[in-house]
Design a protein around this motif. Structure first.
Motif, PDB file in Angstrom:
ATOM      1  N   THR A   4       0.852  -1.184   0.000  1.00 34.35           N
ATOM      2  CA  THR A   4       0.000   0.000   0.000  1.00 34.35           C
ATOM      3  C   THR A   4       0.889   1.235   0.000  1.00 34.35           C
ATOM      4  OG1 THR A   4      -1.691  -1.194   1.219  1.00 34.35           O
ATOM      5  CG2 THR A   4      -1.849   1.190   1.191  1.00 34.35           C
ATOM      6  N   ASN A   6       0.519   4.403   0.368  1.00 35.02           N
ATOM      7  CA  ASN A   6       0.329   5.430   1.382  1.00 35.02           C
ATOM      8  C   ASN A   6       0.884   5.054   2.748  1.00 35.02           C
ATOM      9  OD1 ASN A   6      -0.833   7.444  -0.151  1.00 35.02           O
ATOM     10  ND2 ASN A   6      -2.899   6.658   0.080  1.00 35.02           N
ATOM     11  N   PHE A  29      -4.023  11.337   8.268  1.00 37.22           N
ATOM     12  CA  PHE A  29      -3.903  12.492   7.371  1.00 37.22           C
ATOM     13  C   PHE A  29      -2.903  12.236   6.251  1.00 37.22           C
ATOM     14  CE2 PHE A  29      -1.412  16.289   6.306  1.00 37.22           C
ATOM     15  CZ  PHE A  29      -2.400  17.101   5.757  1.00 37.22           C
ATOM     16  N   PHE A  30      -1.857  11.503   6.556  1.00 37.97           N
ATOM     17  CA  PHE A  30      -0.789  11.271   5.582  1.00 37.97           C
ATOM     18  C   PHE A  30      -1.174  10.264   4.505  1.00 37.97           C
ATOM     19  CE2 PHE A  30       1.338  12.721   9.434  1.00 37.97           C
ATOM     20  CZ  PHE A  30       2.122  13.747   8.933  1.00 37.97           C
ATOM     21  N   THR A  31      -2.300   9.595   4.673  1.00 35.73           N
ATOM     22  CA  THR A  31      -2.704   8.586   3.705  1.00 35.73           C
ATOM     23  C   THR A  31      -3.789   9.062   2.756  1.00 35.73           C
ATOM     24  OG1 THR A  31      -4.480   7.683   5.091  1.00 35.73           O
ATOM     25  CG2 THR A  31      -2.255   6.822   5.454  1.00 35.73           C
ATOM     26  N   GLY A  32      -4.532  10.098   3.157  1.00 34.25           N
ATOM     27  CA  GLY A  32      -5.656  10.546   2.340  1.00 34.25           C
ATOM     28  C   GLY A  32      -6.928   9.787   2.603  1.00 34.25           C
ATOM     29  N   TYR A  33      -6.889   8.812   3.533  1.00 31.68           N
ATOM     30  CA  TYR A  33      -8.071   8.035   3.882  1.00 31.68           C
ATOM     31  C   TYR A  33      -8.733   8.624   5.128  1.00 31.68           C
ATOM     32  CZ  TYR A  33      -6.157   4.385   0.816  1.00 31.68           C
ATOM     33  OH  TYR A  33      -5.659   3.686  -0.248  1.00 31.68           O
ATOM     34  N   SER A  34      -9.972   8.235   5.362  1.00 36.69           N
ATOM     35  CA  SER A  34     -10.631   8.587   6.612  1.00 36.69           C
ATOM     36  C   SER A  34      -9.962   7.825   7.755  1.00 36.69           C
ATOM     37  CB  SER A  34     -12.115   8.207   6.568  1.00 36.69           C
ATOM     38  OG  SER A  34     -12.260   6.792   6.524  1.00 36.69           O
ATOM     39  N   ASP A  35     -10.138   8.319   8.993  1.00 38.33           N
ATOM     40  CA  ASP A  35      -9.539   7.644  10.147  1.00 38.33           C
ATOM     41  C   ASP A  35      -9.929   6.179  10.189  1.00 38.33           C
ATOM     42  OD1 ASP A  35      -8.541  10.077  10.786  1.00 38.33           O
ATOM     43  OD2 ASP A  35      -9.665  10.331  12.649  1.00 38.33           O
ATOM     44  N   PHE A  38      -8.370   4.143   7.309  1.00 38.37           N
ATOM     45  CA  PHE A  38      -6.925   3.991   7.474  1.00 38.37           C
ATOM     46  C   PHE A  38      -6.600   2.935   8.527  1.00 38.37           C
ATOM     47  CE2 PHE A  38      -3.458   5.133  10.394  1.00 38.37           C
ATOM     48  CZ  PHE A  38      -2.407   4.683   9.616  1.00 38.37           C
ATOM     49  N   GLN A 214       4.085   6.351  -6.969  1.00 36.84           N
ATOM     50  CA  GLN A 214       3.500   5.624  -5.855  1.00 36.84           C
ATOM     51  C   GLN A 214       4.226   4.298  -5.631  1.00 36.84           C
ATOM     52  OE1 GLN A 214      -0.715   5.189  -6.535  1.00 36.84           O
ATOM     53  NE2 GLN A 214      -1.155   7.147  -5.541  1.00 36.84           N
TER      54      GLN A 214
END
Length: 286
Positions: A4, A6, A29-35, A38, A214
């Motif tokens: 992955t 991210n 925050f560093f992944t761009g996903y919701s808590d 993530f 990526q």
């Protein structure tokens, strides 16, 4: 499961700040996903949640400190985030499998240096292959392998990680000669669970960093003093060399290790003859 991309900035944040208080909800925050997404993704990939991951790495770092130093156990416990010897011992035994004092006793036995010591050097190590060096910091672009120590992907093994690095060099329209291949053993196999050994394989990059596609991360090899040991032989022989360095050789010397991961530089990774490949191993020292 596929890597992955991210998770690279997440690993940088978590592993670079193990001694700090980490806001777990900020890491997403560093992944761009919701808590929620993530934390679910992280656990499905790592096999443990973020909090468990941080605690395990802190305890493994403490275990390495017990192995290589004579610092008081309570001091190591406080550095690992525990407020008492009792709480540290309980968590340590649950994760590592023994108490801190038992673990230290197992690895702290010094061995006398005998006259015949250099006659018992492992294959691929010469008595002239030892140097102390001061190294300036530098950057690498890397991919991470997580698995057993025996599976670590040295260059030119046809592994997925090697192919990824070669694809990055092609992506940049660069040349192999413009980069050095670097491997970082992030974990001690005497301490970490067999299937969770982290090994980062990368190439050196300049200060004018190009944008990474990526699936890659960037990290810094720290400056400082290192013991450099040259090894000539198969990459598959490196685990035994590390075992000899850390569990036998160092115990015969006054050298004090620093609690940072060792790394290696592959000088001729495209050498076709296995036993002629040259690897410089760098052990951080005080």
């Amino acid at each position: 499961m596929p890597q992955t991309p991210n998770l690279y900035p997440v690993w940088n944040q978590l592993e670079g700040k193990l001694d700090d208080t980490i806001g777990l909800n900020q890491i997403a925050f560093f992944t761009g996903y919701s808590d929620w997404h993530f934390h679910r993704l992280f656990k499905s990939f790592q096999g443990e949640n973020v909090k468990e991951y941080i605690r395990r790495l802190r305890l493994e770092k403490a275990a390495y400190e017990l192995k290589i130093t004579n610092f008081p156990i309570i001091e190591i416990a406080l550095e690992a985030g525990f407020l008492s010897h009792e709480a540290f011992s309980k968590a340590f035994k649950r994760v590592i499998g023994s108490t801190p004092s038992e673990f230290r006793k197992k690895y702290q036995t010094k061995k006398p240096l005998t006259k015949s010591f250099h006659q018992t050097l492992p294959d691929g190590i010469s008595k002239f292959g030892f140097q102390k060096k001061n190294i300036s910091s530098f950057y690498i672009a890397f991919v991470r392998h997580i698995g057993t120590y025996e599976e670590l992907p040295g260059p030119i093994t046809g592994s997925k990680e090697v192919n990824q690095i070669q694809s990055l060099i092609d992506h940049w329209n660069s040349s192999q000669s413009h980069h050095k291949w670097i491997g970082i053993s992030q974990d001690d196999p005497d301490i970490s669970p067999k299937g969770k050994i982290r090994f980062d394989l990368g190439i050196t990059i300049g200060t004018n960093q190009k944008k990474l596609p990526q699936g890659f991360g960037i990290q810094t090899i720290p400056s400082g003093k290192y013991l450099q040991i040259r090894y000539e032989g198969s990459y598959q022989g490196l685990p035994k060399i590390y075992d000899w360095i850390l569990n036998e050789y160092i115990k015969t010397t006054p050298i004090k290790l620093k609690n940072r991961p060792p790394w290696e530089c592959y000088l001729n990774p495209f050498e076709k003859e296995d036993n002629k490949r040259i690897t410089d191993i760098y052990i951080p020292i005080e």
